[in-house]
Design a protein around this motif. Sequence first.
Motif, mmCIF file in Angstrom:
data_model
loop_
_atom_site.group_PDB
_atom_site.id
_atom_site.type_symbol
_atom_site.label_atom_id
_atom_site.label_comp_id
_atom_site.label_asym_id
_atom_site.label_seq_id
_atom_site.Cartn_x
_atom_site.Cartn_y
_atom_site.Cartn_z
ATOM 1 N N ARG A 93 41.340 10.335 51.325
ATOM 2 C CA ARG A 93 39.931 10.554 50.960
ATOM 3 C C ARG A 93 39.418 11.944 51.324
ATOM 4 O O ARG A 93 38.249 12.231 51.129
ATOM 5 C CB ARG A 93 39.056 9.481 51.613
ATOM 6 C CG ARG A 93 39.252 8.113 50.995
ATOM 7 C CD ARG A 93 38.295 7.111 51.596
ATOM 8 N NE ARG A 93 37.027 7.067 50.891
ATOM 9 C CZ ARG A 93 35.924 6.511 51.394
ATOM 10 N NH1 ARG A 93 35.929 6.019 52.608
ATOM 11 N NH2 ARG A 93 34.810 6.489 50.685
ATOM 12 N N ALA A 124 31.563 7.453 48.453
ATOM 13 C CA ALA A 124 30.939 8.381 49.397
ATOM 14 C C ALA A 124 29.863 9.167 48.662
ATOM 15 O O ALA A 124 29.847 9.207 47.444
ATOM 16 C CB ALA A 124 31.981 9.323 49.988
ATOM 17 N N ASP A 233 30.478 8.239 53.965
ATOM 18 C CA ASP A 233 30.878 6.945 53.409
ATOM 19 C C ASP A 233 29.635 6.119 53.046
ATOM 20 O O ASP A 233 28.694 6.029 53.838
ATOM 21 C CB ASP A 233 31.729 6.197 54.437
ATOM 22 C CG ASP A 233 32.308 4.915 53.864
ATOM 23 O OD1 ASP A 233 33.435 4.973 53.348
ATOM 24 O OD2 ASP A 233 31.619 3.867 53.911
ATOM 25 N N VAL A 240 33.584 11.322 55.506
ATOM 26 C CA VAL A 240 34.844 11.124 54.797
ATOM 27 C C VAL A 240 35.541 12.473 54.626
ATOM 28 O O VAL A 240 36.735 12.597 54.840
ATOM 29 C CB VAL A 240 34.568 10.484 53.415
ATOM 30 C CG1 VAL A 240 35.837 10.438 52.592
ATOM 31 C CG2 VAL A 240 33.972 9.100 53.583
#
Length: 371
Positions: A93, A124, A233, A240
């Motif tokens: 991610r 996100a 997130d 993230v």
Amino acid sequence: MSHSPVPPEFPAVAAAFPLEGRLVSVAPHGSGHINETYAAAFASASGQRRYIFQKVNHRIFKDVPALMDNVRRVTAHIAAKVRAAAGEAAAARVLTLVPARDGRAFAQDVGGGFWRVYDFIEGAHTVDRVTNEAQAREAAGAFGEFQAQLADLPGGRLHETIPNFHHTRSRFEALRRAVQEDPVQRAAEVRAEIEFAFAREADSDGLLTLLARGEISERVTHNDTKINNVMLDDTTGRTVAVIDLDTIMPGLPLYDFGEMVRTSASSTMEDDPDPANMHVVLPLFRALVEGYLGSEVGAVLNATERAHLGFAGKLMTYENGLRFLTDYLQGDTYYKIKHPRHNLDRCRTQFALVRSIEGAQAEMSAIVENS
Ligand code: ADP
Ligand code: GN1
Ligand code: MG
């Protein structure tokens, strides 16, 4: 510069990247001031996937291949660090480049424009303004950790993608020149702002003097730590990925912290048309200090750097104000604008924040000392 719709060359650009499936949608995305950013979805038998396409601003970034070399090195290094510390799912991610079919980190369109593609980071979001202390603490911790992750970046010094980017003295001199040349005859209208800027000329040397004396040192820094350059997130609010890596280069940690103060310890948007709405929010400043000093970078900062966390917030706000004012005087050639006085609104609201920080210096120093 105003925002552009999806350009006609988009399908040819997309074809230069090895993306599975058929392009089903594409639309402008995000609220960055510099690049042209699009979200595009591709459908195939295995489902739908989204990507971020960015046309890199070549007027601003003169050497895009060098910039992309930085981005390639930094994204690979960060992914390896996150994989080692938090595992594959977390590494999947972070900001991930999709190389072009020819293996380069970018592709060029018929007009010579440079395009890059990232995996879309799903689940996100970014925020344009911090609304609570947890968010401020989180962002500051993330940028601090990011900087610590880059401390052992292999491969030598990164390219300087914009020379003198945070050299505030150079930014001041650019304003002085714009006032003298006054190419679009706007100087008379902004006398008060010019005076405000000139009255604080000495500040522009503040950190440069400490650097020249060896009291603070250069490191690899992000240089654009505004709050919408970190993806949070959707469910947990935790970081993230740190994004917008175009200005990663040698710099001062205080520039990164100062830019966080500007965008994450402030009471309103940077372009609020009413500067009276803008002031520093001390509980958010405290959360930034705690988040930043509590991250891995906290152990690296020396006493001089710690003592200048508040000044850095003032300096970066002042610097952004200088830059917005200069762009206004030059006829809006650098930042994207949404209306003719946009840069002036941004400048005035930055200067209101500078004034507010000046009035809160004692409280801010106390917060740093007690953290
Ligand atoms: P700019 O230099 O113009 O600010 P950014 O790289 O910050 O460009 O991108 C603009 C916005 O696009 C970001 O604020 C973010 O909301 C969104 N964005 C950028 N990269 C991604 C990504 N990989 N996944 C999802 N959204 C992204
Ligand atoms: C630009 O790219 P973006 O929107 O994250 C600018 C920053 C300014 C900021 C002001 C490369 O950031 O330096 O602080 O606008 N980036 C560049 O909002 O000039
Ligand atoms: Mg950005």
